[in-house]
Design a protein around this motif. Structure first.
Motif, mmCIF file in Angstrom:
data_model
loop_
_atom_site.group_PDB
_atom_site.id
_atom_site.type_symbol
_atom_site.label_atom_id
_atom_site.label_comp_id
_atom_site.label_asym_id
_atom_site.label_seq_id
_atom_site.Cartn_x
_atom_site.Cartn_y
_atom_site.Cartn_z
ATOM 1 N N LYS A 193 0.835 -1.205 0.000
ATOM 2 C CA LYS A 193 0.000 0.000 0.000
ATOM 3 C C LYS A 193 0.870 1.255 0.000
ATOM 4 C CE LYS A 193 -3.845 2.161 2.381
ATOM 5 N NZ LYS A 193 -4.837 2.038 3.452
ATOM 6 N N MET A 194 1.945 1.216 0.783
ATOM 7 C CA MET A 194 2.844 2.375 0.855
ATOM 8 C C MET A 194 3.638 2.580 -0.440
ATOM 9 S SD MET A 194 4.272 1.897 4.753
ATOM 10 C CE MET A 194 5.716 2.845 4.399
ATOM 11 N N SER A 195 3.782 1.524 -1.238
ATOM 12 C CA SER A 195 4.576 1.630 -2.466
ATOM 13 C C SER A 195 3.850 2.404 -3.570
ATOM 14 C CB SER A 195 4.956 0.243 -2.986
ATOM 15 O OG SER A 195 3.843 -0.401 -3.561
ATOM 16 N N ASN A 196 2.555 2.620 -3.369
ATOM 17 C CA ASN A 196 1.763 3.390 -4.335
ATOM 18 C C ASN A 196 1.883 2.792 -5.743
ATOM 19 O OD1 ASN A 196 0.010 5.401 -5.095
ATOM 20 N ND2 ASN A 196 1.611 6.931 -5.427
ATOM 21 N N GLY A 197 1.509 1.522 -5.841
ATOM 22 C CA GLY A 197 1.574 0.852 -7.144
ATOM 23 C C GLY A 197 2.992 0.535 -7.576
ATOM 24 N N PHE A 198 3.850 0.269 -6.632
ATOM 25 C CA PHE A 198 5.272 -0.034 -6.871
ATOM 26 C C PHE A 198 6.000 1.120 -7.560
ATOM 27 C CE2 PHE A 198 3.339 -4.334 -6.782
ATOM 28 C CZ PHE A 198 3.963 -4.777 -5.623
ATOM 29 N N THR A 199 5.579 2.352 -7.248
ATOM 30 C CA THR A 199 6.249 3.520 -7.819
ATOM 31 C C THR A 199 7.243 4.140 -6.845
ATOM 32 O OG1 THR A 199 4.453 4.973 -7.085
ATOM 33 C CG2 THR A 199 4.301 4.080 -9.318
ATOM 34 N N ARG A 200 7.222 3.721 -5.588
ATOM 35 C CA ARG A 200 8.168 4.226 -4.589
ATOM 36 C C ARG A 200 9.141 3.107 -4.255
ATOM 37 N NH1 ARG A 200 5.052 6.194 0.195
ATOM 38 N NH2 ARG A 200 7.048 7.119 0.760
ATOM 39 N N LEU A 201 10.433 3.400 -4.313
ATOM 40 C CA LEU A 201 11.473 2.375 -4.224
ATOM 41 C C LEU A 201 11.480 1.624 -2.905
ATOM 42 C CD1 LEU A 201 13.954 0.931 -5.364
ATOM 43 C CD2 LEU A 201 15.344 2.763 -4.374
#
Length: 85
Positions: free
Chosen positions: A32-40
């Motif tokens: 959830k925190m990765s925002n669609g795997f856009t945050r490393l």
């Protein structure tokens, strides 16, 4: 785990299972925190916690029956989900 006594191996299997269950709680949060795997870093946390959780689960299955391990695993997930609400 060659050479260890059966009692130690059995106890470690339960530790592995509990740790795997805890990591199974971590990775959806990371996803959830990765925002669609856009945050490393949240993506790394998600993939790492998934990998380690499944590895620890496989270690626990050396001595714990699959049905028992799966019941504990899902119980930990449902307990964490209930606590979240």
């Amino acid at each position: 785990i060659a050479g260890d006594s059966p009692l130690i191996v059995s106890h470690m299997s339960w530790v592995y299972l509990l740790l795997a269950g805890m990591l199974e709680i971590v990775w959806p949060v990371g996803m959830k925190m990765s925002n669609g795997f856009t945050r490393l870093w949240p993506t790394v946390l998600t993939l790492l916690s998934m990998t380690v959780a499944f590895y620890l689960m496989s270690l626990s299955l050396r001595t714990i029956p699959m049905g028992t391990a799966y019941a504990i695993w899902t119980c930990l997930l449902y307990t964490s989900d209930a606590a979240d609400e």
